[in-house]
Design a protein around this motif. Structure first.
Motif, mmCIF file in Angstrom:
data_model
loop_
_atom_site.group_PDB
_atom_site.id
_atom_site.type_symbol
_atom_site.label_atom_id
_atom_site.label_comp_id
_atom_site.label_asym_id
_atom_site.label_seq_id
_atom_site.Cartn_x
_atom_site.Cartn_y
_atom_site.Cartn_z
ATOM 1 N N GLY A 125 0.821 -1.206 0.000
ATOM 2 C CA GLY A 125 0.000 0.000 0.000
ATOM 3 C C GLY A 125 0.855 1.256 0.000
ATOM 4 N N ALA A 126 1.943 1.238 0.772
ATOM 5 C CA ALA A 126 2.843 2.392 0.806
ATOM 6 C C ALA A 126 3.480 2.628 -0.559
ATOM 7 C CB ALA A 126 3.918 2.177 1.866
ATOM 8 N N ALA A 127 3.833 1.551 -1.239
ATOM 9 C CA ALA A 127 4.441 1.679 -2.569
ATOM 10 C C ALA A 127 3.447 2.267 -3.568
ATOM 11 C CB ALA A 127 4.944 0.320 -3.045
ATOM 12 N N LEU A 128 2.198 1.804 -3.509
ATOM 13 C CA LEU A 128 1.163 2.348 -4.387
ATOM 14 C C LEU A 128 0.975 3.842 -4.139
ATOM 15 C CD1 LEU A 128 -1.631 -0.389 -4.297
ATOM 16 C CD2 LEU A 128 -0.412 0.398 -6.335
ATOM 17 N N PHE A 129 0.863 4.218 -2.876
ATOM 18 C CA PHE A 129 0.652 5.632 -2.551
ATOM 19 C C PHE A 129 1.812 6.466 -3.072
ATOM 20 C CE2 PHE A 129 0.729 9.509 -0.127
ATOM 21 C CZ PHE A 129 -0.615 9.840 0.019
ATOM 22 N N GLY A 130 3.033 5.975 -2.900
ATOM 23 C CA GLY A 130 4.201 6.707 -3.361
ATOM 24 C C GLY A 130 4.193 6.931 -4.868
ATOM 25 N N ARG A 131 3.828 5.893 -5.620
ATOM 26 C CA ARG A 131 3.779 6.029 -7.081
ATOM 27 C C ARG A 131 2.673 6.994 -7.493
ATOM 28 N NH1 ARG A 131 4.493 0.399 -6.789
ATOM 29 N NH2 ARG A 131 2.388 -0.097 -7.504
ATOM 30 N N TRP A 132 1.507 6.880 -6.864
ATOM 31 C CA TRP A 132 0.383 7.742 -7.230
ATOM 32 C C TRP A 132 0.635 9.186 -6.828
ATOM 33 C CZ3 TRP A 132 -4.283 4.209 -5.464
ATOM 34 C CH2 TRP A 132 -4.271 3.059 -6.267
ATOM 35 N N TYR A 133 1.318 9.379 -5.703
ATOM 36 C CA TYR A 133 1.651 10.740 -5.281
ATOM 37 C C TYR A 133 2.607 11.379 -6.286
ATOM 38 C CZ TYR A 133 3.925 14.604 -2.986
ATOM 39 O OH TYR A 133 4.435 15.842 -2.727
ATOM 40 N N ALA A 134 3.609 10.632 -6.721
ATOM 41 C CA ALA A 134 4.576 11.170 -7.680
ATOM 42 C C ALA A 134 3.881 11.574 -8.981
ATOM 43 C CB ALA A 134 5.671 10.141 -7.954
ATOM 44 N N LEU A 135 2.934 10.759 -9.430
ATOM 45 C CA LEU A 135 2.193 11.080 -10.653
ATOM 46 C C LEU A 135 1.320 12.309 -10.447
ATOM 47 C CD1 LEU A 135 1.285 10.484 -13.519
ATOM 48 C CD2 LEU A 135 -0.385 8.876 -12.583
ATOM 49 N N THR A 136 0.626 12.373 -9.307
ATOM 50 C CA THR A 136 -0.217 13.531 -9.016
ATOM 51 C C THR A 136 0.605 14.807 -8.972
ATOM 52 O OG1 THR A 136 -1.723 12.140 -7.716
ATOM 53 C CG2 THR A 136 -1.869 14.514 -7.365
#
Length: 215
Positions: A125-136
């Motif tokens: 979950g932390a990895a997903l959030f990190g990737r989505w935050y970078a894209l946002t």
């Protein structure tokens, strides 16, 4: 169009996929630790030995489920150049919640699985959030450069704010449904939600900021 594979995987009828899908549903309902290999096998209609044969252990199965779920979630953001341009100019842009509502059919265990990953400090979950935050962050920075978004002195907080607002609708789905009287991830619910959120983002929610004179 977003490059999204079918979540249902109707053509994926192998024993391995059947076991993985059964585990995904049980994990989303009860959590990884509360589910046994025997329960997964029973839900999949196979023997516990076959589960071990395909995945080695419950941890191996959990890793396979995490990989499958992560690929499904990341596919929501698999934009081509034309999709990205449309997003940046505000033509056809969809929030994370809208993409979930449009992509994952009613009854899919994936939104509930994401909720568990995000709210239990799970590394996946932390990895997903990190990737989505970078894209946002990248999208908002580009929109600001193009004049499609107002500049900000704290782009890191703004990106986190937008992402958290979107994820909240998924993570707090049941609570929101009880509050507004409709599941927010159904077409009716997402339409109501998007209309009000868009109004807040584009027009603001307050007549003036407390402590400041109206402009």
């Amino acid at each position: 169009m977003l490059n999204i594979s079918s979540v249902a995987d109707k053509g994926d009828l192998t024993a391995r996929a059947t076991i993985r899908n059964a585990a995904l549903r049980l994990f989303s309902e009860r959590g990884h630790d509360a589910v046994t290999v025997r329960e997964i096998a029973a839900a999949a209609g196979v023997s516990a030995a076959l589960v071990v044969h395909h995945f080695g252990s419950k941890e191996g199965l959990r890793a396979a489920v995490d990989q499958y779920a992560s690929q499904a979630f990341d596919s929501l953001f698999a934009m081509g150049d034309q999709d990205l341009a449309a997003a940046l100019t505000g033509e056809g842009w969809s929030s994370v919640a809208e993409m979930f509502a449009r992509t994952f059919p009613d009854g899919s265990p994936l939104p509930a699985y994401l909720r568990r990953l995000m709210l239990t400090n799970d590394p996946a979950g932390a990895a997903l959030f990190g990737r989505w935050y970078a894209l946002t962050r990248r999208l908002l920075d580009s929109m600001s450069e193009m004049g499609a978004a107002r500049p900000t002195e704290d782009p890191a907080v703004r990106a986190a704010f937008f992402l958290v607002n979107d994820l909240a609708l998924i993570l707090l789905r049941n609570h929101v449904a009880a509050a507004i009287g409709v599941d927010p991830l159904t077409p009716e619910g997402i339409t109501r939600w998007a209309e009000e959120v868009t109004a807040v983002y584009t027009k603001g929610a307050f007549a003036n900021v407390p402590g400041q004179e109206p402009s």
